[in-house]
Every structure is written in C-alpha cells, then in structure tokens.
Design a protein around this motif. Structure first.
Motif, mmCIF file in Angstrom:
data_model
loop_
_atom_site.group_PDB
_atom_site.id
_atom_site.type_symbol
_atom_site.label_atom_id
_atom_site.label_comp_id
_atom_site.label_asym_id
_atom_site.label_seq_id
_atom_site.Cartn_x
_atom_site.Cartn_y
_atom_site.Cartn_z
ATOM 1 N N LEU A 238 0.846 -1.195 0.000
ATOM 2 C CA LEU A 238 0.000 0.000 0.000
ATOM 3 C C LEU A 238 0.879 1.242 0.000
ATOM 4 O O LEU A 238 1.768 1.386 0.845
ATOM 5 C CB LEU A 238 -0.906 0.020 1.230
ATOM 6 N N ALA A 239 0.652 2.130 -0.956
ATOM 7 C CA ALA A 239 1.324 3.431 -0.991
ATOM 8 C C ALA A 239 0.368 4.490 -0.448
ATOM 9 O O ALA A 239 -0.784 4.578 -0.881
ATOM 10 C CB ALA A 239 1.748 3.786 -2.403
ATOM 11 N N ILE A 240 0.847 5.274 0.501
ATOM 12 C CA ILE A 240 0.068 6.384 1.062
ATOM 13 C C ILE A 240 0.643 7.664 0.472
ATOM 14 O O ILE A 240 1.756 8.065 0.808
ATOM 15 C CB ILE A 240 0.169 6.405 2.594
ATOM 16 N N LEU A 241 -0.083 8.301 -0.430
ATOM 17 C CA LEU A 241 0.455 9.426 -1.176
ATOM 18 C C LEU A 241 -0.226 10.736 -0.798
ATOM 19 O O LEU A 241 -1.462 10.831 -0.792
ATOM 20 C CB LEU A 241 0.314 9.190 -2.682
ATOM 21 N N THR B 229 -9.523 -1.329 1.774
ATOM 22 C CA THR B 229 -9.795 -2.760 1.641
ATOM 23 C C THR B 229 -8.547 -3.464 1.110
ATOM 24 O O THR B 229 -7.529 -2.835 0.811
ATOM 25 C CB THR B 229 -10.963 -2.996 0.681
ATOM 26 N N GLU B 230 -8.644 -4.782 0.948
ATOM 27 C CA GLU B 230 -7.528 -5.548 0.395
ATOM 28 C C GLU B 230 -7.230 -5.136 -1.044
ATOM 29 O O GLU B 230 -6.112 -5.310 -1.530
ATOM 30 C CB GLU B 230 -7.834 -7.053 0.449
ATOM 31 N N ALA B 231 -8.227 -4.583 -1.731
ATOM 32 C CA ALA B 231 -8.030 -4.152 -3.116
ATOM 33 C C ALA B 231 -7.405 -2.759 -3.212
ATOM 34 O O ALA B 231 -7.040 -2.318 -4.303
ATOM 35 C CB ALA B 231 -9.363 -4.169 -3.854
ATOM 36 N N THR B 232 -7.285 -2.065 -2.092
ATOM 37 C CA THR B 232 -6.719 -0.715 -2.106
ATOM 38 C C THR B 232 -5.207 -0.794 -2.249
ATOM 39 O O THR B 232 -4.523 -1.404 -1.421
ATOM 40 C CB THR B 232 -7.067 0.040 -0.809
ATOM 41 N N GLU B 233 -4.683 -0.170 -3.298
ATOM 42 C CA GLU B 233 -3.234 -0.145 -3.530
ATOM 43 C C GLU B 233 -2.639 1.243 -3.330
ATOM 44 O O GLU B 233 -1.427 1.385 -3.124
ATOM 45 C CB GLU B 233 -2.943 -0.633 -4.952
ATOM 46 N N LEU B 234 -3.493 2.267 -3.396
ATOM 47 C CA LEU B 234 -3.072 3.643 -3.170
ATOM 48 C C LEU B 234 -4.061 4.317 -2.220
ATOM 49 O O LEU B 234 -5.271 4.244 -2.434
ATOM 50 C CB LEU B 234 -3.052 4.432 -4.477
ATOM 51 N N LEU C 247 -4.627 0.815 -10.796
ATOM 52 C CA LEU C 247 -4.347 0.717 -9.369
ATOM 53 C C LEU C 247 -5.583 1.146 -8.580
ATOM 54 O O LEU C 247 -6.210 2.171 -8.887
ATOM 55 C CB LEU C 247 -3.166 1.618 -8.992
ATOM 56 N N GLY C 248 -5.929 0.392 -7.564
ATOM 57 C CA GLY C 248 -7.090 0.725 -6.745
ATOM 58 C C GLY C 248 -6.786 1.849 -5.782
ATOM 59 O O GLY C 248 -5.825 1.769 -5.001
ATOM 60 N N VAL C 249 -7.604 2.913 -5.820
ATOM 61 C CA VAL C 249 -7.356 4.110 -5.020
ATOM 62 C C VAL C 249 -8.463 4.306 -3.992
ATOM 63 O O VAL C 249 -9.648 4.166 -4.304
ATOM 64 C CB VAL C 249 -7.270 5.370 -5.917
ATOM 65 N N ALA C 250 -8.068 4.649 -2.765
ATOM 66 C CA ALA C 250 -9.016 5.085 -1.743
ATOM 67 C C ALA C 250 -8.660 6.511 -1.342
ATOM 68 O O ALA C 250 -7.482 6.855 -1.237
ATOM 69 C CB ALA C 250 -8.958 4.160 -0.529
ATOM 70 N N ASP C 251 -9.672 7.336 -1.150
ATOM 71 C CA ASP C 251 -9.475 8.740 -0.776
ATOM 72 C C ASP C 251 -9.741 8.874 0.724
ATOM 73 O O ASP C 251 -10.886 8.798 1.177
ATOM 74 C CB ASP C 251 -10.435 9.622 -1.582
ATOM 75 N N TRP C 252 -8.694 9.057 1.485
ATOM 76 C CA TRP C 252 -8.809 9.141 2.948
ATOM 77 C C TRP C 252 -9.690 10.317 3.359
ATOM 78 O O TRP C 252 -10.531 10.194 4.256
ATOM 79 C CB TRP C 252 -7.418 9.278 3.561
#
Length: 405
Positions: free
Chosen positions: A242-245, A277-282, A265-270
């Motif tokens: 997981l990359a936290i950008l 989730t497990e699919a979150t890569e960014l 790449l799967g992105v989640a917006d904090w």
C-alpha cells in the motif's frame, strides 16, 4: 552605559560605514519577543527545532531572526517568526532595530560576535545568552584588537552554552565567571515531530495489519507518473503493498487519479472517507497536517519535489524523527544539508528513476533493512534534544524574570 575602550573604538569605526539597511522594519509581533541571531552556518540547523520547541512550551512568544551575511534564511513554515534579515552592523542601525522590536531577550547562536547590536542590547538591558558556542566563533584570547573587543562583548552574556569542551575552554580563557559557562553539547537539528490523532493511528494499524507500506510526501504533478510507475512494479512483485500518497496540490491530486486509472491501481481517498480494503493499492490524503500520522505508520517515506529540478523539497526531519527511512530524487537544493547528513549516516538514499525507486522500495521491504535506516535517521534527528530543552528552559526562566544563569 560606558563600554570598554577597545569596544568604544570599534563601534566608532563601524559607525563610519554607509547606511545600507532600510529604516523600516516588519511590524513588531505582539507579546513576548525573543531576538535570535544565527552567527555561523554550522549552527543554522539548530534554529528551527529551537523555535518549534519554544513555541510548543510557551505559546504566544514570537522570534525575530537575524543572521550573518553568509548564513541562509531559516525556513519560516509553521513558525511564529519574523525574518529581519542580516544583523545590523552599525550603532545607528542596531539602536533602530532594538527600539523597534524591543526584544525581551536576545540569543546569539554559534559566535562570530558583532559589536554594534550586542552593545546596543546591553545599553537597553536586554538579557543576552550565547548558545551553541563554537571554537570557530570566538577568536583565540590574546592581546590582539579582535580579542579585546570579544572580551568586552562576552561579558554582556549572562549565560553561555557551548557545543564542545574545546569551545568551553577557549571561552574560559577570557576570564569569564565559570558559573556562566555551560557545556550542553550540540543542539537538535531535526524539526520537532508533527503530532497525529492517536485513535486514527491505532485504528489504521489494526486495519492494515502486516501489509507493506510506504508514504510519499508532497508529490508534485510532474513527479506523479514516475512515483506511480515504481509502485505499480512493486505491487506486482509484493502483493498487498500500500502506498500512502500526499499530493502537493489539486493539480497533483488530479495527476494521481489519472495515472492510477491508467495503471489499474485501486485508489481510496482518505479525506473522502473511503474504506481501505484488500483491493486498495493507493491511499490518497491531501491534508498536510496529517503527515505526522503517515510518517508514523509507514517505515519508508519518499520525499516529493526532489525528482524534477527547480521544485521545493520538504524537510526530511519530520519523517526521520518518527522512524521512517528516507528516499528522494537527486534534486535537493532545499534542505540539502539535512539530506546530506542523513545519507552519510545511512538513513537516506537517492534514486533517479521509476526503476531505481522500485528497486529501493523492493530492497527495503525487508524489515531489517528498513529498521537499520530508520534507526540511523531517528538518532540524527533527535540527538541534541536534551541540549535544546536546556536552552529553552533557560529562555523560559529569563522571560519569567529568573535570569539566564
């Protein structure tokens, strides 16, 4: 106030210099004001953590900063500070400066004493302390003119904190009261660690478990493709990475979204409250106030603004002080000294391309490798904290009326 003969003559000679400073100054900050002068380049890195510590322990106190001509400006970000530029060197300039800012205390850092402002401060009964004093900043005692002027000026300091035993011995040779000399050692060079919400940190640690993490701080739009290409390679070889950008601005956030879509790449917006989730890569986060959370969480921090020329690179000290190994690009004009210190200690590496960044992240995915780098960085960033605390305690005692001793 009558000054010693050598000092009086020196002030008269300097008074013949052309007036080069403007007669106007920045407005005086409200409340207590501490005047801090950086006399040597070698002690420049001590200024920010000292000011940060003082702000934390004494809210409402402001610092007016001056510096020698060869000393670079101090990064003002997040500081209650007025940068007044180079120190005034004639009696007229110095008196105007002190009348305007009316400091409650003066701190002279490093040495290389300048007669006019110190004499003017003594005339106004401004409490003075010499801190982080170095051998280089004080001439060898003797019968020479410069030594006579230094001897006169040193007597205006109620407390002198030295960086080394050699500096203490040189100053003692001027016949100073031993009770005014304090061997405190080098002060802290790293910025004070940023805070975070502990409940968020605990919840994220539970959510993320043993996933391999790395953080990117203030990644710019022009760097986003390079950074995401490196992460895409890493994700193929290291599942659940997981990359936290943290994008530098809205343009960089848009570039992240576009590049992530191109690379699938799967992105989640904090900030938007997206679940991880497990699919979150960014994981994208825009609030700079939360960088302390991500540096605590991630064992590796990639510093933005360093992969493309002419960009502003953030200081590596907050990440290093929180135990995060440092990776950066080769363009390090800003904070070059800090990055150099960390590289020499084995706490930071420079990479120049997406492939090199991928290789470095892949190598550091082994916990032992990351831990060694992170510990080295933490040691450099936090060494000297006790000396800085001792100086801050002296400042507080002085401002409370207890004197500088």
């Amino acid at each position: 106030m009558r000054h010693p003969l050598a000092l009086t003559a020196d002030l008269a000679l300097r008074g013949r210099k052309d007036q080069t400073r403007p007669d106007s100054f920045a407005p005086r900050p409200p409340g207590e004001v501490v005047w801090l002068h950086i006399g040597l380049t070698e002690v420049h890195a001590f200024a920010r953590p000292l000011i940060q510590r003082l702000m934390t322990l004494r809210p409402g106190t402001h610092v007016v900063l001056t510096r020698a001509s060869e000393v670079a400006p101090c990064d003002p970000a997040g500081l209650d500070m007025v940068d007044a530029g180079q120190v005034p060197e004639t009696s007229r300039e110095a008196k105007a400066f002190l009348t305007h800012f009316a400091p409650d205390m003066g701190l002279w850092m490093g040495g290389d004493l300048v007669a006019a402002p110190l004499a003017a401060a003594a005339e106004r009964s401004v409490p003075l302390a010499l801190i982080a004093a170095m051998e280089k900043g004080v001439p060898v005692p003797g019968l020479r003119w410069r030594s006579s002027v230094s001897r006169a000026l040193l007597r205006y300091f109620s407390a002198i904190h030295t960086e080394t035993a050699n500096a203490e011995r040189r100053l003692a040779a001027y016949g100073l009261d031993p009770g005014r000399l304090h061997l405190t050692g080098p002060m802290q060079v790293g910025d004070m660690p940023p805070n975070c919400v502990e409940s968020d940190l605990d919840a994220l640690r539970e959510t993320l478990g043993n996933r391999f993490l790395w953080a990117g701080a203030r990644i710019t739009a022009s760097e986003m493709e390079l950074v995401l290409n490196a992460h895409a390679q890493l994700a193929r070889f290291t599942p659940r990475t997981l990359a936290i950008l943290h994008p530098e601005d809205a343009r960089a956030a848009d570039a992240l979204t576009e590049a992530a879509a191109d690379l699938s790449l799967g992105v989640a917006d904090w900030d938007a409250g997206d679940p991880i989730t497990e699919a979150t890569e960014l994981l994208m986060t825009r609030d700079p106030a939360e960088l302390g959370l991500w540096h605590r969480l991630a064992p590796i921090s990639v510093m933005g603004g360093s992969f493309v020329p002419a960009l502003e690179t953030p200081s590596p000290w907050p990440a290093a002080s929180l135990g995060s190994a440092i990776l950066s690009g080769p363009h390090l004009t800003a904070h070059a000294d800090a990055f150099s210190r960390l590289r020499m200690a084995g706490a930071a590496r420079v990479v120049s391309s997406a492939d090199e960044l991928f290789t470095a992240l892949s190598q550091l995915s082994a916990p032992d490798s990351t831990a060694a780098m992170a510990h080295a960085g933490w040691q450099i960033a936090t060494t000297g904290a006790a000396a800085t605390d001792q100086v801050v305690a002296m400042i507080q005692d002085t401002l409370d009326g207890g004197g500088t001793g």
